[in-house]
Design a protein around this motif. Sequence first.
Motif, PDB file in Angstrom:
ATOM      1  N   ALA A  22      -5.686   4.416  -1.126  1.00  0.00           N
ATOM      2  CA  ALA A  22      -6.716   3.899  -0.216  1.00  0.00           C
ATOM      3  C   ALA A  22      -8.085   4.389  -0.693  1.00  0.00           C
ATOM      4  CB  ALA A  22      -6.426   4.362   1.203  1.00  0.00           C
ATOM      5  N   LYS A  23      -8.774   3.510  -1.429  1.00  0.00           N
ATOM      6  CA  LYS A  23      -9.980   3.923  -2.139  1.00  0.00           C
ATOM      7  C   LYS A  23     -11.130   4.286  -1.188  1.00  0.00           C
ATOM      8  CE  LYS A  23     -12.699   2.443  -6.131  1.00  0.00           C
ATOM      9  NZ  LYS A  23     -13.963   2.026  -5.519  1.00  0.00           N
ATOM     10  N   ARG A  24     -11.323   3.432  -0.191  1.00  0.00           N
ATOM     11  CA  ARG A  24     -12.468   3.692   0.690  1.00  0.00           C
ATOM     12  C   ARG A  24     -12.204   4.890   1.608  1.00  0.00           C
ATOM     13  NH1 ARG A  24     -14.743  -1.396   3.536  1.00  0.00           N
ATOM     14  NH2 ARG A  24     -16.576  -0.052   3.695  1.00  0.00           N
ATOM     15  N   TYR A  25     -10.951   5.063   2.057  1.00  0.00           N
ATOM     16  CA  TYR A  25     -10.587   6.294   2.790  1.00  0.00           C
ATOM     17  C   TYR A  25     -10.854   7.518   1.911  1.00  0.00           C
ATOM     18  CZ  TYR A  25      -8.011   5.160   7.147  1.00  0.00           C
ATOM     19  OH  TYR A  25      -7.663   4.817   8.410  1.00  0.00           O
ATOM     20  N   SER A  26     -10.459   7.386   0.641  1.00  0.00           N
ATOM     21  CA  SER A  26     -10.590   8.517  -0.277  1.00  0.00           C
ATOM     22  C   SER A  26     -12.049   8.920  -0.426  1.00  0.00           C
ATOM     23  CB  SER A  26      -9.990   8.171  -1.639  1.00  0.00           C
ATOM     24  OG  SER A  26      -8.617   7.880  -1.500  1.00  0.00           O
ATOM     25  N   GLU A  27     -12.916   7.905  -0.530  1.00  0.00           N
ATOM     26  CA  GLU A  27     -14.357   8.203  -0.643  1.00  0.00           C
ATOM     27  C   GLU A  27     -14.865   8.879   0.634  1.00  0.00           C
ATOM     28  OE1 GLU A  27     -15.876   4.316  -1.504  1.00  0.00           O
ATOM     29  OE2 GLU A  27     -15.187   4.416  -3.608  1.00  0.00           O
ATOM     30  N   LYS A  28     -14.407   8.363   1.775  1.00  0.00           N
ATOM     31  CA  LYS A  28     -14.887   8.902   3.052  1.00  0.00           C
ATOM     32  C   LYS A  28     -14.423  10.341   3.281  1.00  0.00           C
ATOM     33  CE  LYS A  28     -14.678   8.100   8.070  1.00  0.00           C
ATOM     34  NZ  LYS A  28     -15.989   8.627   8.398  1.00  0.00           N
ATOM     35  N   TYR A  29     -13.186  10.626   2.935  1.00  0.00           N
ATOM     36  CA  TYR A  29     -12.647  11.946   3.275  1.00  0.00           C
ATOM     37  C   TYR A  29     -12.649  12.919   2.090  1.00  0.00           C
ATOM     38  CZ  TYR A  29     -11.392   9.896   7.723  1.00  0.00           C
ATOM     39  OH  TYR A  29     -11.455   9.286   8.954  1.00  0.00           O
ATOM     40  N   GLY A  30     -13.099  12.486   0.927  1.00  0.00           N
ATOM     41  CA  GLY A  30     -13.268  13.395  -0.203  1.00  0.00           C
ATOM     42  C   GLY A  30     -11.961  13.937  -0.750  1.00  0.00           C
ATOM     43  N   ALA A  31     -10.937  13.106  -0.782  1.00  0.00           N
ATOM     44  CA  ALA A  31      -9.661  13.493  -1.404  1.00  0.00           C
ATOM     45  C   ALA A  31      -8.962  12.196  -1.788  1.00  0.00           C
ATOM     46  CB  ALA A  31      -8.815  14.304  -0.430  1.00  0.00           C
ATOM     47  N   ASN A  32      -7.874  12.304  -2.531  1.00  0.00           N
ATOM     48  CA  ASN A  32      -7.129  11.081  -2.869  1.00  0.00           C
ATOM     49  C   ASN A  32      -6.139  10.770  -1.764  1.00  0.00           C
ATOM     50  OD1 ASN A  32      -8.420  11.043  -5.404  1.00  0.00           O
ATOM     51  ND2 ASN A  32      -6.922  12.532  -6.168  1.00  0.00           N
ATOM     52  N   ILE A  33      -6.432   9.737  -0.976  1.00  0.00           N
ATOM     53  CA  ILE A  33      -5.601   9.406   0.181  1.00  0.00           C
ATOM     54  C   ILE A  33      -4.666   8.245  -0.184  1.00  0.00           C
ATOM     55  CG2 ILE A  33      -5.595   8.742   2.621  1.00  0.00           C
ATOM     56  CD1 ILE A  33      -7.312  11.152   2.355  1.00  0.00           C
ATOM     57  N   PHE A  34      -3.389   8.492   0.003  1.00  0.00           N
ATOM     58  CA  PHE A  34      -2.381   7.445  -0.246  1.00  0.00           C
ATOM     59  C   PHE A  34      -1.692   7.079   1.078  1.00  0.00           C
ATOM     60  CE2 PHE A  34      -2.873   9.694  -4.212  1.00  0.00           C
ATOM     61  CZ  PHE A  34      -2.856   8.688  -5.168  1.00  0.00           C
ATOM     62  N   LEU A  35      -1.501   5.783   1.284  1.00  0.00           N
ATOM     63  CA  LEU A  35      -0.774   5.337   2.479  1.00  0.00           C
ATOM     64  C   LEU A  35       0.615   4.860   2.075  1.00  0.00           C
ATOM     65  CD1 LEU A  35      -3.575   3.198   4.214  1.00  0.00           C
ATOM     66  CD2 LEU A  35      -3.066   5.631   4.520  1.00  0.00           C
ATOM     67  N   LYS A  36       1.635   5.417   2.703  1.00  0.00           N
ATOM     68  CA  LYS A  36       3.010   4.946   2.474  1.00  0.00           C
ATOM     69  C   LYS A  36       3.238   3.808   3.458  1.00  0.00           C
ATOM     70  CE  LYS A  36       7.230   4.986   0.797  1.00  0.00           C
ATOM     71  NZ  LYS A  36       7.460   4.078  -0.363  1.00  0.00           N
ATOM     72  N   ARG A  37       3.386   2.582   2.885  1.00  0.00           N
ATOM     73  CA  ARG A  37       3.269   1.367   3.695  1.00  0.00           C
ATOM     74  C   ARG A  37       4.584   0.949   4.362  1.00  0.00           C
ATOM     75  NH1 ARG A  37      -1.042  -2.005   2.668  1.00  0.00           N
ATOM     76  NH2 ARG A  37      -0.270  -2.968   4.570  1.00  0.00           N
ATOM     77  N   GLU A  38       5.065   1.739   5.308  1.00  0.00           N
ATOM     78  CA  GLU A  38       6.260   1.346   6.066  1.00  0.00           C
ATOM     79  C   GLU A  38       5.973   0.162   6.988  1.00  0.00           C
ATOM     80  OE1 GLU A  38       9.514   2.771   5.700  1.00  0.00           O
ATOM     81  OE2 GLU A  38       8.422   3.395   3.913  1.00  0.00           O
ATOM     82  N   ASP A  39       4.685  -0.095   7.215  1.00  0.00           N
ATOM     83  CA  ASP A  39       4.307  -1.245   8.050  1.00  0.00           C
ATOM     84  C   ASP A  39       4.697  -2.571   7.394  1.00  0.00           C
ATOM     85  OD1 ASP A  39       2.295  -0.553   6.111  1.00  0.00           O
ATOM     86  OD2 ASP A  39       1.022  -2.090   7.023  1.00  0.00           O
ATOM     87  N   LEU A  40       4.898  -2.533   6.076  1.00  0.00           N
ATOM     88  CA  LEU A  40       5.240  -3.776   5.374  1.00  0.00           C
ATOM     89  C   LEU A  40       6.732  -4.091   5.395  1.00  0.00           C
ATOM     90  CD1 LEU A  40       2.785  -3.512   2.345  1.00  0.00           C
ATOM     91  CD2 LEU A  40       2.572  -4.906   4.412  1.00  0.00           C
ATOM     92  N   ASN A  41       7.518  -3.190   5.959  1.00  0.00           N
ATOM     93  CA  ASN A  41       8.961  -3.463   6.065  1.00  0.00           C
ATOM     94  C   ASN A  41       9.226  -4.650   6.975  1.00  0.00           C
ATOM     95  OD1 ASN A  41       9.482  -1.133   4.612  1.00  0.00           O
ATOM     96  ND2 ASN A  41       9.947   0.111   6.422  1.00  0.00           N
ATOM     97  N   HIS A  42      10.347  -5.316   6.730  1.00  0.00           N
ATOM     98  CA  HIS A  42      10.846  -6.323   7.668  1.00  0.00           C
ATOM     99  C   HIS A  42      10.963  -5.692   9.057  1.00  0.00           C
ATOM    100  CE1 HIS A  42      12.914  -9.588   9.435  1.00  0.00           C
ATOM    101  NE2 HIS A  42      14.130  -9.044   9.409  1.00  0.00           N
ATOM    102  N   THR A  43      10.550  -6.382  10.060  1.00  0.00           N
ATOM    103  CA  THR A  43      10.453  -5.984  11.484  1.00  0.00           C
ATOM    104  C   THR A  43       9.272  -5.052  11.772  1.00  0.00           C
ATOM    105  OG1 THR A  43      11.970  -4.073  11.584  1.00  0.00           O
ATOM    106  CG2 THR A  43      12.965  -6.264  11.838  1.00  0.00           C
ATOM    107  N   GLY A  44       8.520  -4.680  10.745  1.00  0.00           N
ATOM    108  CA  GLY A  44       7.214  -4.075  10.996  1.00  0.00           C
ATOM    109  C   GLY A  44       7.116  -2.577  11.133  1.00  0.00           C
ATOM    110  N   SER A  45       8.213  -1.862  10.876  1.00  0.00           N
ATOM    111  CA  SER A  45       8.084  -0.401  10.913  1.00  0.00           C
ATOM    112  C   SER A  45       9.233   0.250  10.149  1.00  0.00           C
ATOM    113  CB  SER A  45       8.068   0.113  12.352  1.00  0.00           C
ATOM    114  OG  SER A  45       9.393   0.155  12.865  1.00  0.00           O
ATOM    115  N   HIS A  46       9.171   1.587  10.075  1.00  0.00           N
ATOM    116  CA  HIS A  46      10.223   2.351   9.396  1.00  0.00           C
ATOM    117  C   HIS A  46      11.556   2.281  10.138  1.00  0.00           C
ATOM    118  CE1 HIS A  46       9.148   4.960  12.674  1.00  0.00           C
ATOM    119  NE2 HIS A  46      10.187   5.730  12.413  1.00  0.00           N
TER     120      HIS A  46
END
Lengths: 393, 258
Positions: A64-88
């Motif tokens: 997440a590039k813009r999050y990373s710029e805002k919070y001053g670290a390398n922020i990665f999102l683990k995208r469980e929202d993209l699973n079928h039915t919408g969550s983990h």
Amino acid sequence: MKYGVNEHGYYGDFGGAYVPEMLYPNIEELRQQYLKIINEPDFKAEFDLLLKDYVGRPSPLYFAKRYSEKYGANIFLKREDLNHTGSHKINNAIGQILLAQRLGKKRIIAETGAGQHGVATATVCALKGIECVVYMGEVDMERQAPNVSRMKMLGAKVVPARSGSKTLKDATNEALRDWIANPVDTHYIIGSVVGPYPYPDMVARFQSIISFEAKKQLFEHTGKELPEYVMACVGGGSNAMGMFYHFLDDESVKLIAVEAAGKGVNSGHSAATTILGREGVLHGSRTILMQTDDGQVVEPYSISAGLDYPGIGPQHAHLYKINRAQYTSVTDDEALQAGLLCCQLEGIIPAIESAHALAQLEKMNFKKDDNVIICLSGRGDKDLDTYIKYFNY
Amino acid sequence: MNRLNHLFAARKGNLLSIYYTAGYPELNTTLDIAEALEKAGADFLEIGFPYSDPVADGPTIQHSSQQALDNGMTLNLLFEQLKNLRKRVTIPVLLMGYFNPIVQYGVEQFCKKAAEAGVDGVIVPDLPIYEYETMYAGFFKSNNLSNIFLVTPQTSADRIRKIDELSNSFIYLLSSSSITGGSLDVSDSIENYYKRIKAMQLKNPAIIGFGIGDNATFKKACEYADGAIVGSKFVKLLESENYLEKINGFIHSIRTSL
């Protein structure tokens, strides 16, 4: 595993199987079978295939590039929202339906709060052509009407829980009562890392795919084996346990679990269990739960129905007590603001549950090169009404 | 030896126990109900302390528990009420309830208080054997309290032996795998279950509970065990007006056929 469960079902002081004798044979059957079954090559092959072709795994680890710029670290999102039915929730539902089939069960029951686990369970029952009954608090059925319809479309019977406070804990009680009355042919798919042993361990194993993938994906992104931080929201704690699982033994990784403070920890309307709770027994395991001095379970509050649970899983209680993970909390307001920020910075509408984890970013002191993984446990479609009302869109 | 042991040594068969929830329908009639039950001829009593999440109970006892909590019942208050128990009641008394309120009270303190009040035994449906044996049995024993275990039609023979070994007054046989408040299962498989248990010649007497609520079901249960427990049907009676006056007739109707 250093932080895993022992042979009696305990994580340190927490866990066990505090169930009435009527449930003992059900629990004992699971205890004797679950590891054997989930380690069979045939089970693994079917589980992996369904996760890949049906759920759509692996879920991306998104830088997440813009999050990373805002919070001053390398922020990665683990995208469980993209699973079928919408969550983990689907990861566990797939695992348990395959287990239930191999145990020869003909009927599935489940509890649900917001409806995400109910939808995931109804989905896998449709997939396998197995009868499905979902217990849902009467109050939650009104609050989450679209998910009730989804479950019905998928062929499930949705039974209102009318006892007690008519929410998630009461739906869980009703499901347990159903299981007492139908001990032989029914499997109970519990949706979180709660309940009597072996459920907390079994659900954690099915959700551990989250951190299994994230670890490899982080290496592909950064060439680093380990992140500095791993963060997730906690209600019962299944996405957090899945996100922490393969990092637990890597002591350098700081694990941050975010609870729902509701209207504020001391407002009387909160679900911040580690702060407000005490040790006791809830839904079959020794854990930390919100209760009165007399040991009556207190109804929690959060704007997020998925975090609105009076306890946490026993492994979380253990990680909290021994300080392996840090438990913190954010309010409704902070979570909703963080949800909106995620829309505007990253073009992702997160579930309000997941927005709690994102809100914690504001309170962290990252160093410039820190790698941070956050579990985006679900998508926000189900929460649009709440967002729209709050922000007046 | 506590009062339960004396009762079972003196009498064989046709024992009648009654369950009710403390604090229901009124907060302070716990001992009035106990006294009326003894006068009416009940052989021993199970006084329930309420819990917010009673998973093994059906709608009747759930309702009584919630009402008792709304009335203000707590374990502290119950022990306060029980201070006069042995001035008014001579038959054996058990306390029955879920484990979490006991954990908050302190298991050791709970056992001590119960013994001080003249309580003879405790039934905690969600306290498992392993935890009882490894952590709590000492508190029960040092206070001369019997811990009562449940057995269901699905309980294995090995486990029944283990339960028999850990028990020192009676074993609570469930008439079916169900929550409280159902009807009595009289199928062949259930008869076989009772016969199977009788053939095991356990050292402890057995009392049947769940689904007992009139003379026919009481008599049926007594064919296979040393007695029976009536719960939901009695709790229902307490919903009615002038319930204290109706207790005598109720017990009589269970004991004798119409």
